[in-house]
Scaffold this motif. Structure first.
Motif, short mmCIF file in Angstrom:
data_model
loop_
_atom_site.label_atom_id
_atom_site.label_comp_id
_atom_site.label_asym_id
_atom_site.label_seq_id
_atom_site.Cartn_x
_atom_site.Cartn_y
_atom_site.Cartn_z
N ALA A 183 0.83 -1.20 0.00
CA ALA A 183 0.00 0.00 0.00
C ALA A 183 0.87 1.26 0.00
O ALA A 183 0.59 2.22 -0.73
CB ALA A 183 -0.93 0.00 1.21
N ARG A 184 1.93 1.23 0.79
CA ARG A 184 2.81 2.40 0.87
C ARG A 184 3.47 2.68 -0.47
O ARG A 184 3.70 3.84 -0.84
CB ARG A 184 3.87 2.17 1.95
N SER A 185 3.79 1.63 -1.22
CA SER A 185 4.43 1.82 -2.53
C SER A 185 3.52 2.55 -3.50
O SER A 185 4.00 3.15 -4.48
CB SER A 185 4.83 0.47 -3.12
N GLU A 186 2.21 2.51 -3.24
CA GLU A 186 1.24 3.23 -4.09
C GLU A 186 0.69 4.47 -3.38
O GLU A 186 -0.34 5.01 -3.78
CB GLU A 186 0.10 2.29 -4.48
N ASN A 187 1.38 4.88 -2.31
CA ASN A 187 0.98 6.07 -1.54
C ASN A 187 -0.45 5.94 -0.99
O ASN A 187 -1.21 6.92 -0.96
CB ASN A 187 1.10 7.34 -2.39
N ARG A 188 -0.78 4.74 -0.58
CA ARG A 188 -2.09 4.50 0.02
C ARG A 188 -1.92 4.19 1.50
O ARG A 188 -0.96 3.51 1.89
CB ARG A 188 -2.79 3.30 -0.65
N PRO A 189 -2.86 4.62 2.35
CA PRO A 189 -2.82 4.20 3.75
C PRO A 189 -3.25 2.75 3.87
O PRO A 189 -4.01 2.24 3.02
CB PRO A 189 -3.84 5.14 4.43
N LYS A 190 -2.77 2.08 4.89
CA LYS A 190 -3.09 0.67 5.06
C LYS A 190 -4.58 0.42 5.18
O LYS A 190 -5.10 -0.57 4.64
CB LYS A 190 -2.36 0.12 6.30
N ASP A 191 -5.31 1.32 5.86
CA ASP A 191 -6.74 1.12 6.07
C ASP A 191 -7.57 1.42 4.83
O ASP A 191 -8.77 1.16 4.81
CB ASP A 191 -7.22 2.00 7.24
N ASP A 192 -6.93 2.01 3.82
CA ASP A 192 -7.63 2.31 2.56
C ASP A 192 -6.75 1.88 1.40
O ASP A 192 -6.46 2.64 0.49
CB ASP A 192 -7.96 3.81 2.48
N LEU A 214 16.88 -7.04 -4.09
CA LEU A 214 17.25 -7.47 -2.75
C LEU A 214 16.13 -8.20 -2.03
O LEU A 214 16.35 -9.20 -1.36
CB LEU A 214 17.67 -6.25 -1.91
N PHE A 215 14.91 -7.67 -2.15
CA PHE A 215 13.76 -8.24 -1.45
C PHE A 215 12.55 -8.27 -2.37
O PHE A 215 12.57 -7.71 -3.48
CB PHE A 215 13.43 -7.43 -0.19
N THR A 216 11.49 -8.90 -1.89
CA THR A 216 10.19 -8.87 -2.54
C THR A 216 9.18 -8.38 -1.52
O THR A 216 9.13 -8.90 -0.40
CB THR A 216 9.78 -10.27 -3.04
N ILE A 217 8.41 -7.36 -1.89
CA ILE A 217 7.39 -6.81 -1.00
C ILE A 217 6.07 -7.53 -1.25
O ILE A 217 5.60 -7.62 -2.40
CB ILE A 217 7.22 -5.29 -1.23
N ASN A 218 5.45 -8.00 -0.21
CA ASN A 218 4.18 -8.72 -0.33
C ASN A 218 3.27 -8.29 0.82
O ASN A 218 3.19 -8.95 1.84
CB ASN A 218 4.42 -10.23 -0.31
N GLY A 219 2.60 -7.14 0.68
CA GLY A 219 1.76 -6.65 1.76
C GLY A 219 2.59 -6.30 2.98
O GLY A 219 3.52 -5.50 2.90
N ILE A 220 2.27 -6.91 4.11
CA ILE A 220 3.02 -6.67 5.34
C ILE A 220 4.28 -7.53 5.42
O ILE A 220 5.04 -7.43 6.38
CB ILE A 220 2.15 -6.93 6.59
N GLN A 221 4.47 -8.35 4.42
CA GLN A 221 5.56 -9.32 4.45
C GLN A 221 6.72 -8.89 3.58
O GLN A 221 6.53 -8.39 2.46
CB GLN A 221 5.03 -10.67 3.96
N THR A 222 7.94 -9.06 4.11
CA THR A 222 9.15 -8.87 3.32
C THR A 222 9.72 -10.25 3.00
O THR A 222 9.93 -11.06 3.91
CB THR A 222 10.20 -8.04 4.07
N MET A 223 9.96 -10.50 1.72
CA MET A 223 10.43 -11.81 1.27
C MET A 223 11.77 -11.65 0.55
O MET A 223 12.21 -10.54 0.24
CB MET A 223 9.40 -12.44 0.31
N SER A 224 12.40 -12.77 0.28
CA SER A 224 13.64 -12.74 -0.49
C SER A 224 13.34 -12.41 -1.94
O SER A 224 12.25 -12.72 -2.45
CB SER A 224 14.35 -14.10 -0.41
N ALA A 225 14.29 -11.78 -2.60
CA ALA A 225 14.15 -11.54 -4.04
C ALA A 225 14.38 -12.83 -4.81
O ALA A 225 13.62 -13.17 -5.72
CB ALA A 225 15.14 -10.47 -4.49
#
Length: 296
Positions: A183-192, A214-225
């Motif tokens: 959500a942050r990557s799209e400039n959106r608040p988590k609740d919206d 380096l990483f993969t963003i998946n919502g609240i989760q940080t994963m390996s690239a």
């Protein structure tokens, strides 16, 4: 060695999920995990839908079906849903949060300890076994040496070993946060957030300033690239007493991945090297491919 299919960690459309599991029911898998583990707002399938799918999968496949709970519980509604899952009465549950461990222990039913639980030694492992854990999936950063040491400590304590299930293929789930990075990557608040993660079937690559993934963003989760792939390490998995290799679902090519693993466990020689990383298994930085770096 058994093969398991972990829960889908990404947000997919309902039809995509149903088609995926229809294909997986025909694969040579011993265990299939079902459920939303990342974000309760991802409602392609409700809990009732997951329970219904679990019943269908149990009839269509010879695999054991396990329900996976949320990794980060933040609201009373999520806690209520998790409790209901733990009380389903038909299917084994994978606990990814201590609240699930609490509910399952209270009911005195066996459960799977997921890789998000912080279990790194035999003493902690013994406590979870006393609470009812019958299968242990170590944290993904655990090496063969750490797992072996924990199991040896169990032997010294006179505690029977649980089944050991290693995260053997897929983007490594590294960390969880109350903040939604997608959500942050799209400039959106988590609740919206407008459920924007539905647009990224395998998350968002996070690059360094030099352009390296380096990483993969998946919502609240940080994963390996990189994709963690322990297929070349199959002999050492067996030698370490690993009972189950967990394959984490990807949007494309899972049939081929499962076939490769199935062929090796049927006696085909493991490859000398594979594409992806395997550093953690060898007590190295996780993003390293040990064979390519000449460290094995």
């Amino acid at each position: 060695m058994k093969l398991s299919l972990g829960p889908v960690l990404f947000f997919w459309e309902r039809d995509t999920l149903m088609q995926f599991y229809a294909e997986m029911a025909e694969q040579p898998l011993d265990i299939i995990y079902l459920g939303e583990t990342i974000c309760s707002k991802r409602r392609s399938l409700s809990l009732d839908d997951w329970l219904g799918l679990a019943g269908d999968m149990q009839q269509q496949s010879n695999a054991q079906v396990v329900l996976s709970g949320l990794t980060l519980v933040e609201a009373a509604s999520e806690l209520s849903s998790l409790k209901r899952m733990c009380e389903n009465g038909d299917f084994l549950v994978e606990a990814n949060d201590m609240s699930a461990v609490h509910y399952l222990s209270q009911r005195k039913v066996p459960f799977v300890g997921g890789p998000a639980l912080n279990i790194y030694n035999g003493y902690t492992l013994s406590e979870f076994i006393d609470a009812g854990m019958m299968r242990w999936s170590p944290p993904v950063e655990c090496s063969a040496k750490i797992i072996a040491a924990a199991l040896n400590q169990l032997d010294e304590l006179g505690v029977a070993r649980p089944e050991v299930e290693v995260f053997a293929y897929g983007h490594l789930p590294l960390a969880y946060s109350a903040r939604c990075f997608t959500a942050r990557s799209e400039n959106r608040p988590k609740d919206d957030c407008d459920l924007c993660c539905i647009k990224y079937e395998e998350g968002i690559p996070l690059l360094s300033q030099e352009g390296q993934a380096l990483f993969t963003i998946n919502g609240i989760q940080t994963m390996s690239a990189e994709i963690n792939n322990l297929l070349a390490d199959f002999p050492s998995l067996q030698a370490s007493g690993v009972d189950i290799a967990r394959l984490s679902p990807r949007a494309q090519g899972m049939n081929e991945v499962i076939a490769a693993w199935h062929n090796v466990r049927q006696g085909e020689l493991a490859p000398l090297a594979v594409q992806g990383c395997n550093g953690y298994w060898h007590s190295r930085p996780g993003m390293v491919s040990v064979e390519e770096a000449g460290l094995c």
